[in-house]
Design an enzyme around this catalytic site. Structure first.
Site, PDB file in Angstrom:
ATOM      1  CG  ASP A  98      -1.881   1.293   1.486  1.00  0.00           C
ATOM      2  OD1 ASP A  98      -2.415   1.484   0.316  1.00  0.00           O
ATOM      3  OD2 ASP A  98      -2.219   1.667   2.387  1.00  0.00           O
ATOM      4  CG  ASN A 152      -7.402   0.868   0.688  1.00  0.00           C
ATOM      5  OD1 ASN A 152      -7.884  -0.056   0.055  1.00  0.00           O
ATOM      6  ND2 ASN A 152      -6.250   1.461   0.351  1.00  0.00           N
ATOM      7  CB  ALA A 198      -5.142   2.225   8.131  1.00  0.00           C
TER       8      ALA A 198
END
Length: 284
Positions: A83, A227, A229
């Site tokens: 990434d 995505n 995180a």
């Protein structure tokens, strides 16, 4: 189970009008938790390692090989993705290690330089059967390199995909990296226009700042790879704080990393179920 290619996971999700969850690995507990969460949901998952994380570990190889090993032992389809790599050398290392896909990020460069650098990396990766994601229209909050408020232009996106031959495109539609609150305002109309403009899957970065309902709406509007995180890091750190607050004499890291791993797994299960919903969640 053998590694699953990222394109199989992403394109499979798009065929189902669902989202593909892609979650960032910081340390081995993250990788274990993400896979456990996916297994509980019975859904595929993408494990992501960023250039920043590789730098934190001293190099990509230690955390990369550990993550690949965890992925291969999973009971659900799992792929491993690099990434936000700005370094071509890191991309080549990921390909050599056996990563399924890479996200090459030249978005801080002027448009023509972005195109040239991305095309070079795409050609290299495709020669090694590795799927490539790139970014156009900077997503806010990434180490100062991306300007908040920027939006991806659909016509430019179409031209960029054609010029670079990338397999997926990360676009700026209102989300921002590293958000601690889930109140980002997405431009769903722009998502739909981008989906019509390009024939490759769209990727939503900065999804930790997007609530469940808006994630569901984003997928319905045309996003595929999502995505996450910071949201997982909040769950992880919160569980550590709780344990140490209640058990001040703890010195064995396993005592607080175990609950943190469980908290991340539960968050992953929930988010994968949100992204897999057959119909968008209803706004209240």
């Amino acid at each position: 189970m053998p590694l699953t290619t990222t394109d199989e996971i992403v394109l499979g999700a798009r065929e189902r009008n669902a989202g593909a969850g892609a979650f960032n690995v910081i340390q081995i507990e993250h990788a274990q938790a993400i896979v456990a969460g996916a297994e509980a949901a019975g859904l595929p998952v993408i494990l992501q390692i960023s250039e920043n994380t590789a730098r934190y570990h001293g190099s990509l190889e230690p955390i990369g090989l550990a993550t690949l090993a965890i992925a291969r032992r999973a009971a659900v389809p799992v792929s491993v993705h690099l990434d936000h790599a700005e370094s071509p050398e890191l991309v080549r290392e990921a390909v050599a290690l056996g990563f399924c896909s890479v996200m090459f990020d030249a978005s801080a460069l002027p448009y023509e330089e972005n195109v040239a650098a991305t095309r070079e990396m795409t050609d290299y990766c495709h020669r090694h059967d590795v799927w490539v994601e790139a970014e156009l229209g900077e997503v806010g909050g990434k180490d100062g390199a991306h300007a908040p408020g920027v939006r991806t232009d659909p016509d430019e996106a179409r031209a960029f995909v054609a010029a670079t031959a990338v397999d997926a495109l990360a676009v700026a539609v209102g989300s921002s990296h590293a958000m601690l609150t889930r109140d980002a305002v997405l431009d769903f109309a722009l998502v739909s226009r981008l989906r019509e403009a390009v024939d490759v899957p769209l990727v939503l970065h900065g999804s930790s700042g997007v609530g469940d309902v808006d994630l569901s709406w984003a997928v319905n509007a045309g996003m595929t790879k999502v995505n996450v995180a910071t949201h997982l890091n909040k769950a992880f750190t919160g569980a550590v704080r709780t344990h140490l607050g209640e058990n001040g004499s703890t010195v064995d890291p396993r005592r607080y990393l175990g609950p943190a791993r469980t908290a991340v797994a539960e968050a992953v299960t929930h988010l994968l179920q949100v992204l897999a919903a057959e119909a968008p969640l209803v706004r209240t």
